[in-house]
Design a protein around this motif. Structure first.
Motif, PDB file in Angstrom:
ATOM      1  N   TRP A   1      59.340  69.996  28.824  1.00  0.00           N
ATOM      2  CA  TRP A   1      59.325  69.194  30.056  1.00  0.00           C
ATOM      3  C   TRP A   1      59.079  67.722  29.745  1.00  0.00           C
ATOM      4  CZ3 TRP A   1      59.938  70.699  35.245  1.00  0.00           C
ATOM      5  CH2 TRP A   1      60.166  72.068  35.430  1.00  0.00           C
ATOM      6  N   GLU A   2      59.843  66.884  30.443  1.00  0.00           N
ATOM      7  CA  GLU A   2      59.603  65.448  30.433  1.00  0.00           C
ATOM      8  C   GLU A   2      59.433  64.985  31.874  1.00  0.00           C
ATOM      9  OE1 GLU A   2      62.239  63.146  28.040  1.00  0.00           O
ATOM     10  OE2 GLU A   2      62.200  64.576  26.364  1.00  0.00           O
ATOM     11  N   VAL A   3      58.875  63.779  32.039  1.00  0.00           N
ATOM     12  CA  VAL A   3      58.475  63.323  33.372  1.00  0.00           C
ATOM     13  C   VAL A   3      59.237  62.052  33.740  1.00  0.00           C
ATOM     14  CG1 VAL A   3      56.538  62.668  34.857  1.00  0.00           C
ATOM     15  CG2 VAL A   3      56.167  64.256  32.937  1.00  0.00           C
ATOM     16  N   LEU A   4      59.879  62.095  34.893  1.00  0.00           N
ATOM     17  CA  LEU A   4      60.495  60.909  35.489  1.00  0.00           C
ATOM     18  C   LEU A   4      59.537  60.377  36.548  1.00  0.00           C
ATOM     19  CD1 LEU A   4      64.119  62.284  36.078  1.00  0.00           C
ATOM     20  CD2 LEU A   4      63.265  61.037  34.085  1.00  0.00           C
ATOM     21  N   ILE A   5      59.104  59.148  36.383  1.00  0.00           N
ATOM     22  CA  ILE A   5      58.146  58.566  37.331  1.00  0.00           C
ATOM     23  C   ILE A   5      58.850  57.470  38.119  1.00  0.00           C
ATOM     24  CG2 ILE A   5      55.954  57.368  37.604  1.00  0.00           C
ATOM     25  CD1 ILE A   5      55.043  58.610  34.990  1.00  0.00           C
TER      26      ILE A   5
ATOM     27  N   PRO B   1      49.344  53.920  41.463  1.00  0.00           N
ATOM     28  CA  PRO B   1      50.255  54.941  41.992  1.00  0.00           C
ATOM     29  C   PRO B   1      50.273  56.238  41.209  1.00  0.00           C
ATOM     30  CG  PRO B   1      51.474  53.137  40.961  1.00  0.00           C
ATOM     31  CD  PRO B   1      50.043  52.703  41.046  1.00  0.00           C
ATOM     32  N   LEU B   2      49.707  56.250  40.002  1.00  0.00           N
ATOM     33  CA  LEU B   2      49.648  57.511  39.251  1.00  0.00           C
ATOM     34  C   LEU B   2      48.568  58.442  39.778  1.00  0.00           C
ATOM     35  CD1 LEU B   2      50.244  56.438  35.559  1.00  0.00           C
ATOM     36  CD2 LEU B   2      51.764  57.672  37.082  1.00  0.00           C
ATOM     37  N   SER B   3      47.638  57.910  40.556  1.00  0.00           N
ATOM     38  CA  SER B   3      46.637  58.719  41.252  1.00  0.00           C
ATOM     39  C   SER B   3      45.756  59.540  40.321  1.00  0.00           C
ATOM     40  CB  SER B   3      47.314  59.663  42.263  1.00  0.00           C
ATOM     41  OG  SER B   3      48.083  58.927  43.181  1.00  0.00           O
ATOM     42  N   GLY B   4      45.720  59.242  39.029  1.00  0.00           N
ATOM     43  CA  GLY B   4      44.814  59.939  38.127  1.00  0.00           C
ATOM     44  C   GLY B   4      45.286  61.286  37.650  1.00  0.00           C
ATOM     45  N   ILE B   5      46.584  61.550  37.679  1.00  0.00           N
ATOM     46  CA  ILE B   5      47.106  62.841  37.237  1.00  0.00           C
ATOM     47  C   ILE B   5      46.945  62.991  35.716  1.00  0.00           C
ATOM     48  CG2 ILE B   5      49.214  64.198  36.951  1.00  0.00           C
ATOM     49  CD1 ILE B   5      50.149  63.275  39.616  1.00  0.00           C
ATOM     50  N   ASP B   6      46.494  64.166  35.297  1.00  0.00           N
ATOM     51  CA  ASP B   6      46.384  64.494  33.868  1.00  0.00           C
ATOM     52  C   ASP B   6      47.759  64.963  33.409  1.00  0.00           C
ATOM     53  OD1 ASP B   6      45.927  65.516  31.367  1.00  0.00           O
ATOM     54  OD2 ASP B   6      44.039  66.501  31.904  1.00  0.00           O
ATOM     55  N   ILE B   7      48.568  64.035  32.918  1.00  0.00           N
ATOM     56  CA  ILE B   7      49.967  64.341  32.610  1.00  0.00           C
ATOM     57  C   ILE B   7      50.110  65.329  31.445  1.00  0.00           C
ATOM     58  CG2 ILE B   7      52.143  63.333  31.828  1.00  0.00           C
ATOM     59  CD1 ILE B   7      51.578  60.943  33.541  1.00  0.00           C
ATOM     60  N   PRO B   8      49.358  65.204  30.340  1.00  0.00           N
ATOM     61  CA  PRO B   8      49.497  66.205  29.273  1.00  0.00           C
ATOM     62  C   PRO B   8      49.183  67.628  29.742  1.00  0.00           C
ATOM     63  CG  PRO B   8      48.393  64.242  28.449  1.00  0.00           C
ATOM     64  CD  PRO B   8      48.487  64.080  29.932  1.00  0.00           C
ATOM     65  N   ALA B   9      48.114  67.759  30.532  1.00  0.00           N
ATOM     66  CA  ALA B   9      47.774  69.096  31.041  1.00  0.00           C
ATOM     67  C   ALA B   9      48.849  69.596  31.994  1.00  0.00           C
ATOM     68  CB  ALA B   9      46.418  69.054  31.744  1.00  0.00           C
ATOM     69  N   LEU B  10      49.389  68.704  32.805  1.00  0.00           N
ATOM     70  CA  LEU B  10      50.455  69.070  33.734  1.00  0.00           C
ATOM     71  C   LEU B  10      51.688  69.547  32.979  1.00  0.00           C
ATOM     72  CD1 LEU B  10      51.783  69.036  36.563  1.00  0.00           C
ATOM     73  CD2 LEU B  10      52.293  66.618  36.181  1.00  0.00           C
ATOM     74  N   ARG B  11      52.056  68.823  31.951  1.00  0.00           N
ATOM     75  CA  ARG B  11      53.225  69.200  31.161  1.00  0.00           C
ATOM     76  C   ARG B  11      53.039  70.563  30.504  1.00  0.00           C
ATOM     77  NH1 ARG B  11      55.148  66.934  25.407  1.00  0.00           N
ATOM     78  NH2 ARG B  11      57.418  67.126  25.628  1.00  0.00           N
TER      79      ARG B  11
END
Length: 463
Positions: A322-326, A301-311
């Motif tokens: 920024w923090e992430v609620l999944i 379900p994370l679909s391969g998102i680059d979370i550090p780059a997104l943040r």
């Protein structure tokens, strides 16, 4: 040493392999084995044990045959008989139970105190109406729930008795129909659904045809009202599950919260959400990532998102930490801790938080693939971005109601495109697209939906 050898020119000498097809070989081997057994002291034990092993094999074979026959009978004949008898019992409960004109049963398909049924109940409680509300619990229900509620467990005899006794039954899915409940006389069954202006098509377009046809027949014949929030939804519901059912456009009660922009509401909900998720409030911003159900059960379900780059991009574009609620889809909730293991400490599992609308109030931005919550979220005018690594496959299997170009959303199919969409985000352009999209769908959402729905419920209770 007595075996002949074979020598090839230029090659080393090899010992000739034993001829295991020779009777002499097996005679010598058997004799040697008997001698070994004799010497090792278990010759008689092995000889006497052989008949018992043979009996064991026969018995185990018989056990397997009996077990297989039992399962076959249970899964075919017995299961069908049980289903028939259960249906007779459910029908009798519906026929023989007297309707209580004060009783309302509410079911959220999620099993929690959430979605439209919750906010309809909140309006009933706020008005102090003399109704008895029974909430249906699932095995995973946590709450909290209002103290004044009665509770029944889904699928139990008290559940079917409560349904039969209720003047009004309110649900947001197919829960009642799937459970096989029968509708009695002088009852009203109301449908609120759990989506909104949906991007993806309803199950009928890409799901199990048999399930769809069965639900369509039951929904259409048992439902008295389907509450919609737009002309678009009215058409979708007419073309799928409820072709002949009245569809008053009163809005979705759950979305009223998104029109409350007060500091008191925002701070109260932020404190409630962060406390439940054990997050220290440092004034940080929150991105909510919540994908929809994926028909491909093996997908992440994370679909391969680059979370550090997104943040990093969110901080660059909108400032702040920024923090992430999944929040995984309900179908992935029970394994969400495993699915999200190994993520950075600034990522938090919000899959077990019961109320999506409260998360929408707390979140400062959102990302999804095709989930309809994004169509709720735009009512708060907060930025939301779409990302999917399997857009083409999902389009072919389920399909969409809207061309993404006609919505306020951008659709990225790679991390690079997602970061680019965030970098290029313009609030004024986004707001104009929201207005145009809601006008195109003829939405009636205005923050007063729960009041209109409960007005209608009061009239039904008096009928």
């Amino acid at each position: 040493t007595n075996c002949p050898s074979l020598t090839l020119p230029g090659e080393p000498t090899f010992v000739k392999a034993l001829d295991t097809t020779s009777p002499a070989f097996w005679t010598r081997s058997a004799r040697g084995d008997l001698v070994s057994r004799l010497i090792e002291g278990n010759l008689v034990t092995k000889i006497l044990g052989a008949p018992f092993r043979l009996v064991e094999i026969v018995i185990r074979s018989a056990q397997l045959m009996v077990r297989g026959s039992r399962l076959l009978v249970q899964r075919t004949l017995a299961a069908r008989v049980d289903a028939w008898l259960a249906n007779v019992g459910k029908r009798r409960i519906a026929r023989d139970t007297n309707v209580d004109n004060r009783s309302i049963v509410m079911l959220a398909m999620q099993g929690e105190y959430t979605c439209n049924p919750k906010y309809i109940a909140e309006e009933i409680l706020r008005r102090g109406l003399p109704y008895e509300i029974t909430w249906v619990l699932r095995d995973w229900s946590i709450g909290p729930f209002p103290e004044s509620f009665r509770f029944v467990a889904h699928g139990t005899t008290p559940y079917f008795q409560a349904l039969a006794r209720a003047k009004i039954v309110i649900q947001n899915g197919h829960t009642v129909q799937i459970s096989g409940a029968h509708k009695g006389a002088n009852q009203y069954w109301l449908q609120t659904w759990h989506g909104s202006l949906g991007l993806k098509r309803l199950e009928g377009a890409g799901g199990d045809p048999g399930f769809y046809e069965r639900m369509r027949h039951l929904d259409n014949t048992q439902t008295d009202l389907v509450f919609t929030n737009s002309r678009f939804e009215e058409q979708v519901f007419t073309n799928t599950y409820w072709p002949d059912v009245e569809k008053p456009m009163l809005g979705h009660a759950r979305n009223d919260l998104l029109f409350d922009r007060s500091f008191e509401t925002a701070s109260t909900l932020r404190r409630r959400v962060l406390d439940r998720l054990s997050i220290v409030d440092r004034g940080q911003n929150f991105l909510l990532y919540a994908p929809t159900h994926n028909d491909n059960a093996g997908s992440n379900p994370l679909s391969g998102i680059d979370i550090p780059a997104l943040r990093s991009m969110l901080a660059q574009k909108f400032d702040g930490e920024w923090e992430v609620l999944i929040r995984t889809h309900h179908s992935d909730k029970m394994e969400s801790d495993t699915l999200l293991a190994g993520l950075p400490a600034y990522c938090h599992n919000a899959s077990f938080y019961p109320d999506m609308q409260e998360l929408l109030v707390v979140a400062d931005a959102g990302i999804s693939d095709f989930s309809s919550w994004v169509c709720d979220y735009i009512l708060a005018n907060k930025p939301v971005f779409l990302f999917s690594s399997n857009l083409e496959a999902y389009s072919n299997s389920r399909g969409f109601y809207h061309d993404f170009a006609d919505t306020p959303f951008t659709m990225a199919t790679s991390n690079a495109l997602l970061l680019q969409d965030i970098e290029n985000f313009n609030q004024e352009t986004y707001d104009r697209k929201i207005v145009a999209f809601l006008e195109r769908c003829e939405s009636v959402e205005d923050g007063m939906s729960a009041a209109r729905i409960v007005d209608r419920i009061e009239r039904l209770m008096q009928s």
